[in-house]
Scaffold this active site. Structure first.
Site, short mmCIF file in Angstrom:
data_model
loop_
_atom_site.label_atom_id
_atom_site.label_comp_id
_atom_site.label_asym_id
_atom_site.label_seq_id
_atom_site.Cartn_x
_atom_site.Cartn_y
_atom_site.Cartn_z
N ASN A 230 0.94 -1.03 -0.06
CA ASN A 230 0.08 0.17 -0.02
C ASN A 230 1.00 1.16 -0.01
O ASN A 230 1.84 1.66 1.02
CB ASN A 230 -1.00 -0.01 1.07
N HIS B 45 0.94 6.37 1.57
CA HIS B 45 1.98 7.23 2.34
C HIS B 45 2.80 8.01 1.61
O HIS B 45 3.52 8.84 2.04
CB HIS B 45 2.14 6.56 3.69
N ARG C 269 2.97 19.00 0.73
CA ARG C 269 3.49 20.41 0.00
C ARG C 269 2.80 20.53 -1.41
O ARG C 269 3.13 21.42 -2.05
CB ARG C 269 5.04 20.30 -0.54
N HIS D 263 -5.54 3.48 -1.77
CA HIS D 263 -7.16 3.93 -1.34
C HIS D 263 -7.44 5.26 -1.79
O HIS D 263 -6.81 6.32 -1.32
CB HIS D 263 -6.79 3.91 0.43
N ARG E 144 -9.41 8.04 -1.18
CA ARG E 144 -10.35 8.27 -0.19
C ARG E 144 -11.27 9.69 -0.63
O ARG E 144 -10.92 10.50 -1.71
CB ARG E 144 -9.79 8.99 0.94
N ARG F 245 -7.26 12.71 0.60
CA ARG F 245 -5.89 13.37 1.59
C ARG F 245 -4.65 12.94 1.04
O ARG F 245 -3.76 13.51 1.30
CB ARG F 245 -6.45 13.08 2.98
N GLU G 15 -8.68 0.16 -2.83
CA GLU G 15 -9.30 0.16 -1.43
C GLU G 15 -10.45 1.48 -1.56
O GLU G 15 -9.96 2.59 -2.22
CB GLU G 15 -8.54 0.32 -0.27
N THR H 84 -6.45 6.63 10.06
CA THR H 84 -6.41 5.45 8.95
C THR H 84 -7.68 4.58 9.28
O THR H 84 -8.60 5.01 10.15
CB THR H 84 -5.25 4.68 8.98
N THR H 85 -7.98 3.88 8.31
CA THR H 85 -9.34 3.15 8.27
C THR H 85 -9.18 2.38 9.74
O THR H 85 -8.35 1.60 10.23
CB THR H 85 -9.15 1.83 7.44
N GLU I 49 -11.06 -9.46 3.39
CA GLU I 49 -9.72 -9.08 3.80
C GLU I 49 -9.73 -8.85 5.34
O GLU I 49 -10.73 -7.90 5.87
CB GLU I 49 -9.20 -7.60 3.38
N HIS J 289 -3.55 -4.44 7.83
CA HIS J 289 -3.80 -3.42 8.75
C HIS J 289 -2.96 -3.48 10.04
O HIS J 289 -3.02 -4.40 10.63
CB HIS J 289 -5.19 -3.12 9.33
N GLY J 290 -1.83 -2.78 10.01
CA GLY J 290 -0.99 -2.66 11.18
C GLY J 290 0.08 -3.58 11.19
O GLY J 290 0.87 -3.78 12.14
N GLY K 199 1.11 -1.28 4.32
CA GLY K 199 1.54 -0.10 3.85
C GLY K 199 2.42 0.82 4.74
O GLY K 199 3.55 0.96 4.56
N1 PXP Z 1 -5.77 -3.21 4.38
C1 PXP Z 1 -6.59 -1.99 4.48
C2 PXP Z 1 -8.18 -2.33 4.18
C3 PXP Z 1 -6.25 -0.59 4.77
O1 PXP Z 1 -7.37 0.08 4.93
C4 PXP Z 1 -5.03 -0.38 5.12
C5 PXP Z 1 -4.75 1.05 5.46
O2 PXP Z 1 -4.82 1.67 4.41
C6 PXP Z 1 -4.06 -1.39 4.92
C7 PXP Z 1 -4.44 -2.67 4.73
C8 PXP Z 1 -2.66 -1.02 5.15
O3 PXP Z 1 -2.57 -0.95 6.77
P1 PXP Z 1 -1.16 -0.37 7.19
O4 PXP Z 1 -0.79 1.06 6.18
O5 PXP Z 1 -1.41 -0.03 8.70
O6 PXP Z 1 -0.11 -1.54 6.77
#
Ligand code: PXP
Length: 241
Positions: free
Chosen positions: A7, A10, A18, A43, A45, A49, A70, A100-101, A151, A191-192, A213
């Site tokens: 992902n 970021h 900027r 993602h 959004r 952002r 996403e 974040t989500t 997921e 996630h995380g 990500g």
């Molecule tokens: N999966 C989903 C559905 C997410 O929304 C995110 C965050 O955008 C991630 C995975 C990746 O999460 P992380 O950035 O914490 O690795």
């Protein structure tokens, strides 16, 4: 071998700080693929952002691996997805105030809106994955709605601060993955996840794809993206041995 979806939101977060041209997530996608990523996840959004419409369109044209978008179920976002046609759309909840989500999509409570978005996406030829909590009711509903994959969100596992909580959260992920597989769903997780906690998740039977990500982009700032992705791929590969 488990697929790694990187992902790159970021990378765009830094650019948007900027409103500049660099760093370009399209270039980042190429480097991530060179580092061994199996796919790219972004993602789009509603508040734009980080990832912009232009990024998604260019990524569709340039990413050789799988492109996973996403997205929320908002009509204008669904329309963009149907036009751009990523390989896969992962439906996620979205609140403007969140960093974040936060948590999975409540597909039980939002059945109608989710079904409608899925219908449009499937007609456009896009596979649909639903980002859900490790909760059997949510997984059952994902199956009923005809999702291709779920997921399963790993945030509570990643945030566990005691060994016993971490073990309990991992067990919940294991049972949820088994349950999803028994229902014929493909199993993704994310996630995380980071370099330290990914191995236990990568060892869970039946997990086909991890979407990661923040930890990769954070390391990439110091060591470069290609290397950061390769190190994550290695961590997943070693766990699977
Ligand atoms: N999966 C989903 C559905 C997410 O929304 C995110 C965050 O955008 C991630 C995975 C990746 O999460 P992380 O950035 O914490 O690795």
């Amino acid at each position: 071998m488990i697929r790694l979806g990187v992902n790159i939101d970021h990378v765009a977060t830094v650019r948007q700080a900027r409103r500049a041209h660099d760093p370009d997530p399209v270039a980042a996608a190429t480097l991530a693929l060179l580092g061994g990523a199996d796919g790219i996840t972004v993602h789009l959004r509603e508040d734009r952002r980080h990832i912009q419409d232009r990024d998604v369109r260019l990524l569709r044209q340039t990413v050789a691996g799988r492109l996973n978008l996403e997205m929320s179920v908002a009509g204008d976002i669904v329309a963009i997805a149907c036009e751009v046609k990523p390989d896969e759309a992962t439906l996620v909840p979205e609140r403007r105030q969140e960093l974040t989500t936060e948590g999975g999509l409540d597909v039980v409570a939002n059945q109608q809106a989710v079904a409608q978005a899925m219908d449009h996406l499937r007609k456009a030829g896009v596979e649909v994955s639903l980002f859900v909590d490790p909760d059997q009711r949510q997984i059952e509903m994902a199956k009923l709605l005809g999702a291709h994959a779920v997921e399963i969100q790993t945030a509570r596992y990643a945030e566990a601060t005691t060994r016993s909580d971490r073990a309990a959260q991992l067990q919940l992920l294991r049972e949820s993955a088994d349950f999803a597989r028994q229902h014929g769903l493909h199993v993704h997780m994310g996630h995380g996840l980071d370099y330290g906690n990914v191995a236990d998740v990568a060892r869970l039977p039946g997990v086909e794809e991890l979407n990661i990500g923040f930890s990769i982009v954070a390391r990439a700032v110091l060591v470069g993206l290609e290397r950061a992705v390769r190190e994550m791929k290695d961590a997943i590969r070693i766990a699977g041995k």
